[in-house]
Design a protein around this motif. Sequence first.
Motif, PDB file in Angstrom:
ATOM      1  N   SER A  91     -81.301  55.186 -49.014  1.00 24.63           N
ATOM      2  CA  SER A  91     -80.385  55.903 -49.903  1.00 24.63           C
ATOM      3  C   SER A  91     -79.175  55.037 -50.252  1.00 24.63           C
ATOM      4  N   GLU A  93     -76.303  56.054 -50.797  1.00 26.37           N
ATOM      5  CA  GLU A  93     -75.150  56.532 -50.043  1.00 26.37           C
ATOM      6  C   GLU A  93     -75.027  55.779 -48.723  1.00 26.37           C
ATOM      7  N   LYS A  94     -76.160  55.559 -48.036  1.00 29.14           N
ATOM      8  CA  LYS A  94     -76.119  54.848 -46.755  1.00 29.14           C
ATOM      9  C   LYS A  94     -75.777  53.375 -46.953  1.00 29.14           C
ATOM     10  N   LYS A  96     -73.968  52.187 -49.407  1.00 24.98           N
ATOM     11  CA  LYS A  96     -72.546  52.168 -49.750  1.00 24.98           C
ATOM     12  C   LYS A  96     -71.680  52.311 -48.509  1.00 24.98           C
ATOM     13  N   GLU A  97     -72.037  53.256 -47.636  1.00 21.58           N
ATOM     14  CA  GLU A  97     -71.228  53.476 -46.439  1.00 21.58           C
ATOM     15  C   GLU A  97     -71.277  52.279 -45.494  1.00 21.58           C
ATOM     16  N   SER A 129     -75.575  53.722 -60.682  1.00 22.34           N
ATOM     17  CA  SER A 129     -75.062  55.060 -60.948  1.00 22.34           C
ATOM     18  C   SER A 129     -74.087  55.040 -62.115  1.00 22.34           C
ATOM     19  N   HIS A 173     -67.510  67.651 -52.006  1.00 20.63           N
ATOM     20  CA  HIS A 173     -68.563  66.869 -52.649  1.00 20.63           C
ATOM     21  C   HIS A 173     -69.735  67.728 -53.111  1.00 20.63           C
ATOM     22  N   GLU A 305     -81.494  63.782 -52.026  1.00 17.96           N
ATOM     23  CA  GLU A 305     -80.477  64.834 -52.098  1.00 17.96           C
ATOM     24  C   GLU A 305     -80.581  65.774 -50.900  1.00 17.96           C
ATOM     25  N   ALA A 308     -79.122  64.035 -47.925  1.00 17.84           N
ATOM     26  CA  ALA A 308     -77.658  63.976 -48.041  1.00 17.84           C
ATOM     27  C   ALA A 308     -77.029  65.321 -47.680  1.00 17.84           C
ATOM     28  N   ARG A 312     -74.440  66.017 -44.614  1.00 18.05           N
ATOM     29  CA  ARG A 312     -73.140  66.658 -44.824  1.00 18.05           C
ATOM     30  C   ARG A 312     -72.947  67.816 -43.849  1.00 18.05           C
TER      31      ARG A 312
END
Length: 407
Positions: A91, A93-94, A96-97, A129, A173, A305, A308, A312
């Motif tokens: 992902s 998101e992972k 990026k983190e 994105s 978010h 999604e 994610a 969260r």
Amino acid sequence: MSDRADDFDRGVKNRRSVLGDAWVDKSLTGATAFNADFQSLITRYAWHEIWGRPGLDHETRRLLVLGMTMGLARWEEFELHCRAAIEHGVSLEKIKETLMQGAIYCGVPAANTAFKITTDLLRNAGKLSAQQSLAAPVRVASHHTFSAPQIHVTVQGEGPPVVLSHALGLDVHMWDDLATRLAKKMTVLRYEHRGHGGSAVPPGPYTIEQLVDDAARVIREWGRGPVAWIGLSMGGMVGQGLAILHPGLLSGAVLANTTARYPEAAAATWAARIAAVEQGGMAAVADAVVERYLGPDFRAGHPAETAALKARLLRSDPAGYVACCHAIAKVDWLDRLGEVRTPTLVIAGGKDAGATPEMARAIAERIAGAQLVQFDEASHLSVAELPDRFHATVAGFLASLKMPVSS
């Protein structure tokens, strides 16, 4: 030959699963008498002995490699592993983190290079994105209330004021997509309920009236009321309370996937959920909540999604979650909804087991002039499952309010 596989063969299997066939074939077929022993060494020891160890899954090892190569400025290796991670569905998101974490421990210059390489890889893969400008009119600003308990808020956009209020266990978010869309014409404030996200976690249990008072404080401190209110689930319960107890603060209300009262039988369900979290933390309920929030078809078609959302939920503070469960379990606005004079749109999910269409109908029938819209395919998080339809429905309602543009 699989029954005679040696450590080299096992290493090749792992190497292919991580880097892909093309890269491995190039490395192995391109070996020479000079470097063949080295290729054998790294295949047997790095790719079998290390990548084959059971203690960490391959995705975690991929992210660790990104952080390590970033810290060592080994950019050729970083690019190789980052490209493979993107191609194999890690992902964004992972990733990026991982780079954000590296900005602290490896330094900003290293993170800057890592983000540039990753951005180029994403662009080439067609996975970059949408732009998120930091220009003043559209930048998402983050604040906390002056009054206590402190509530975390974000503000973006320009125009008439709208407030977004999230569901149990989530945070600001949850609204990322809708907030970005609405901010093109409106000033959008999102906030996190007490016990959630960056807001304070005072000792519980909480009451629904306390959550309503928090929302009223947020609006008053903002100084932009009356506002249009968009609340989903717990946010919809708070919206009902505002319309009853603080009607002057609202110009309109969207109450999505919510209820005004639970049946008596639900008390046992809430008690079981509270006990589960108290004993096992958020991990004890995360999977069940995801299944309730998102329908099976959506989960199957949107694994990133779904993952994610679960992540969260797992980050949610267990004490704050439990305290809000107590408030939700006892919500009871039904007999007072006849007092509401705020223009209201009620949104229901046809497959919503937590806030059923019948519960939505009960709200709409008691509020004079309320509109009721049902998304037959939606479960509980209709804004996530049907973002385009949710936005179009809400935008049409907001336009009907003819809200004045305030300074």
